[in-house]
Design a protein around this motif. Structure first.
Motif, mmCIF file in Angstrom:
data_model
loop_
_atom_site.group_PDB
_atom_site.id
_atom_site.type_symbol
_atom_site.label_atom_id
_atom_site.label_comp_id
_atom_site.label_asym_id
_atom_site.label_seq_id
_atom_site.Cartn_x
_atom_site.Cartn_y
_atom_site.Cartn_z
ATOM 1 N N VAL A 109 0.845 -1.278 0.266
ATOM 2 C CA VAL A 109 -0.319 -0.060 0.323
ATOM 3 C C VAL A 109 1.320 0.901 0.052
ATOM 4 O O VAL A 109 1.498 1.334 0.660
ATOM 5 C CB VAL A 109 -0.873 0.041 0.781
ATOM 6 C CG1 VAL A 109 -2.105 1.046 1.399
ATOM 7 C CG2 VAL A 109 -1.616 -1.206 1.139
ATOM 8 N N TYR A 110 0.589 2.345 -0.532
ATOM 9 C CA TYR A 110 1.280 3.371 -1.325
ATOM 10 C C TYR A 110 0.950 4.516 -0.260
ATOM 11 O O TYR A 110 -0.322 4.853 0.002
ATOM 12 C CB TYR A 110 1.148 4.232 -2.419
ATOM 13 C CG TYR A 110 2.513 3.439 -3.758
ATOM 14 C CD1 TYR A 110 3.068 3.537 -4.391
ATOM 15 C CD2 TYR A 110 2.249 2.062 -3.321
ATOM 16 C CE1 TYR A 110 4.378 2.937 -5.139
ATOM 17 C CE2 TYR A 110 2.812 1.018 -4.442
ATOM 18 C CZ TYR A 110 4.140 1.566 -5.249
ATOM 19 O OH TYR A 110 4.600 1.144 -5.977
ATOM 20 N N ASN A 111 1.598 5.634 0.447
ATOM 21 C CA ASN A 111 1.663 6.786 1.224
ATOM 22 C C ASN A 111 1.020 6.835 2.579
ATOM 23 O O ASN A 111 -0.038 7.462 2.039
ATOM 24 C CB ASN A 111 1.007 7.795 -0.376
ATOM 25 C CG ASN A 111 2.915 8.011 -1.365
ATOM 26 O OD1 ASN A 111 3.345 8.325 -0.786
ATOM 27 N ND2 ASN A 111 1.928 8.244 -2.738
ATOM 28 N N LEU A 112 0.608 5.951 2.646
ATOM 29 C CA LEU A 112 -0.181 5.658 4.186
ATOM 30 C C LEU A 112 0.550 7.017 5.082
ATOM 31 O O LEU A 112 -0.192 7.498 5.522
ATOM 32 C CB LEU A 112 -0.358 4.572 4.772
ATOM 33 C CG LEU A 112 -0.788 3.262 4.075
ATOM 34 C CD1 LEU A 112 -0.567 1.482 4.023
ATOM 35 C CD2 LEU A 112 -2.035 3.559 4.443
ATOM 36 N N VAL A 113 1.608 6.821 4.894
ATOM 37 C CA VAL A 113 1.967 7.982 5.355
ATOM 38 C C VAL A 113 2.299 9.739 4.374
ATOM 39 O O VAL A 113 3.419 8.981 3.422
ATOM 40 C CB VAL A 113 4.181 7.162 6.062
ATOM 41 C CG1 VAL A 113 4.615 8.659 6.692
ATOM 42 C CG2 VAL A 113 3.696 6.438 7.042
ATOM 43 N N GLY A 114 2.012 10.469 4.608
ATOM 44 C CA GLY A 114 2.447 11.342 3.904
ATOM 45 C C GLY A 114 1.384 11.299 2.609
ATOM 46 O O GLY A 114 0.666 11.424 2.989
#
Length: 405
Positions: A331-336
């Motif tokens: 999963v991409y970009n769960l942070v930021g």
């Protein structure tokens, strides 16, 4: 003068002498070469027939005289059976009992009036037939107009139906495109690690605990401007509060922002999905082992996510950016990049945390705040467990959408 004598055919009757005299007068009018012949007498029909002819003539003369006395009014002309008898008399007896000129005039006038009435009746009959024809023609015209009206109505209704069907097909087509563009990551169920006991953590992040979770799926990427446009074009979603970035064709693969929780929930429901709970979101970010960040234990967040770094001014980036920061499950970009809405009502801590406090009815008004997770390109992040409480009507250029099911 010669007289031809024959045998008498009948005996003499009383009072016959005057009639015989009249008969002889009639016979004299028929004499030829001064001869009175017996066969001429027989042609007259004898005394009785001569008397009948005299009576009929006298009747005709009386009718003619009455007509003359009434100023030759059409009301006294011969009609029907009387006229037929007069015509018959004129045809058969004219040589025997010639009618007077007045009688002939009466008969002729009666014939003309009869012919006039017949012609008038014929004219009226033709007019009636013409009226019937015109009435039938008008009725046919009305039927044609009615059929055209129904045909037009059928056409309009058909067009509306086709337009409605076409519109439904079009909208469903857009939805299917968005569904095909939505990649999901499967997250298996089991005990998850949620929260932290870090002494530097805020109270709302504590304590660490291990709730059991069932399987679910979550979007691999944040919802892009292009995907959200499809929902608007389908007539299901409203535009973001500030649609400037949505309308920028250069940012089609960037996350949609300036959306409230209502925008987010509406989009997810259009796909047949929902907003994730914050517990699901944290499980997807930490993996089955409950690591500190999606990529592992490395705390140098700026190397793995779109968050503030030094004096460099940042903005959103493509939803598939920072592949090095994706979760173990992909999963991409769960942070930021952008923070993400969840369906969980904000609770002050994980102590006695109620898993059922979730916003399921997207139509209802919200009193409690919801929780957003993940931080953004404008906010720093020290721990994956950080939580933020915001009203559902809140919108910002740093908040976007990720759906789950």
């Amino acid at each position: 003068m010669g007289v031809e004598v024959g045998q008498p055919t009948q005996e003499a009757e009383p009072g016959m002498l005057p009639l015989l005299s009249y008969t002889l007068e009639q016979l004299w009018q028929r004499q030829k070469l001064n001869w009175l012949k017996l066969d001429s007498y027989h042609q007259l029909g004898g005394v009785r027939k001569t008397l009948e002819n005299l009576a009929e003539k006298t009747y005709k003369e009386l009718s003619a005289e009455e007509w003359a006395d009434k100023a030759k009014s059409v009301d006294y002309l011969l009609t029907g059976l009387r006229l037929a008898q007069a015509e018959k008399f004129l045809k058969e007896q004219v040589d025997i009992v010639p009618p007077s000129g007045l009688s002939c005039e009466l008969i002729e006038a009666s014939q003309k009036e009869r012919d006039r009435i017949a012609a008038e009746l014929e004219r009226l009959e033709k007019e009636e037939l013409e009226r019937e024809r015109l009435a039938q023609q008008r009725e046919l015209q009305r039927e044609k107009q009615a059929r055209r009206g129904w045909q037009w109505l059928a056409f309009v209704l058909g067009a509306i139906a086709m337009g409605t069907i076409g519109s439904l097909v079009y909208r469903e087509g857009l939805r299917q495109i968005a569904i095909r563009q939505t990649q999901l990551v499967y997250i298996p169920g089991g005990d998850a690690t949620i929260g932290t006991d870090d002494s530097e953590a805020h109270p709302e992040e504590k304590p660490k605990w291990h709730p059991f979770m069932t399987d679910f799926q979550i979007q691999k990427y944040e919802v892009s401007n292009h995907q959200y446009r499809l929902c608007i074009q389908a007539g299901h979603c409203d535009k973001p509060v500030d649609p400037n970035k949505l309308n920028d064709d250069k940012l089609l693969n960037y996350p949609v922002v300036e959306v409230t929780a209502f925008h987010a929930a509406s989009y997810c429901s259009w796909l047949g999905m929902r907003l994730p709970t914050e517990i699901e979101w944290e499980r997807a970010a930490r993996g089955a082992e409950g690591q500190k960040f999606p990529w592992g234990e490395n705390t140098l967040v700026a190397n793995f996510a779109n968050i503030p770094s030094g004096n460099t001014r940042k903005t959103t980036e493509a939803v598939d950016s920072y592949p090095q920061g994706k979760s173990i499950e992909g999963v991409y970009n769960l942070v930021g990049n952008v923070s993400e809405w969840t369906a969980s009502f904000f609770q002050e801590s994980y102590k006695n945390y109620n898993l059922t406090k979730v916003w399921n009815n997207y139509e209802e008004s919200l009193i409690s705040d919801l929780t957003i997770r993940g931080k953004s390109y404008q906010t720093t992040m020290r721990r994956i467990t950080e939580r933020v409480s915001v009203p559902a009507s809140y919108h910002s250029e740093i908040i976007g959408i990720r759906c789950a099911k």
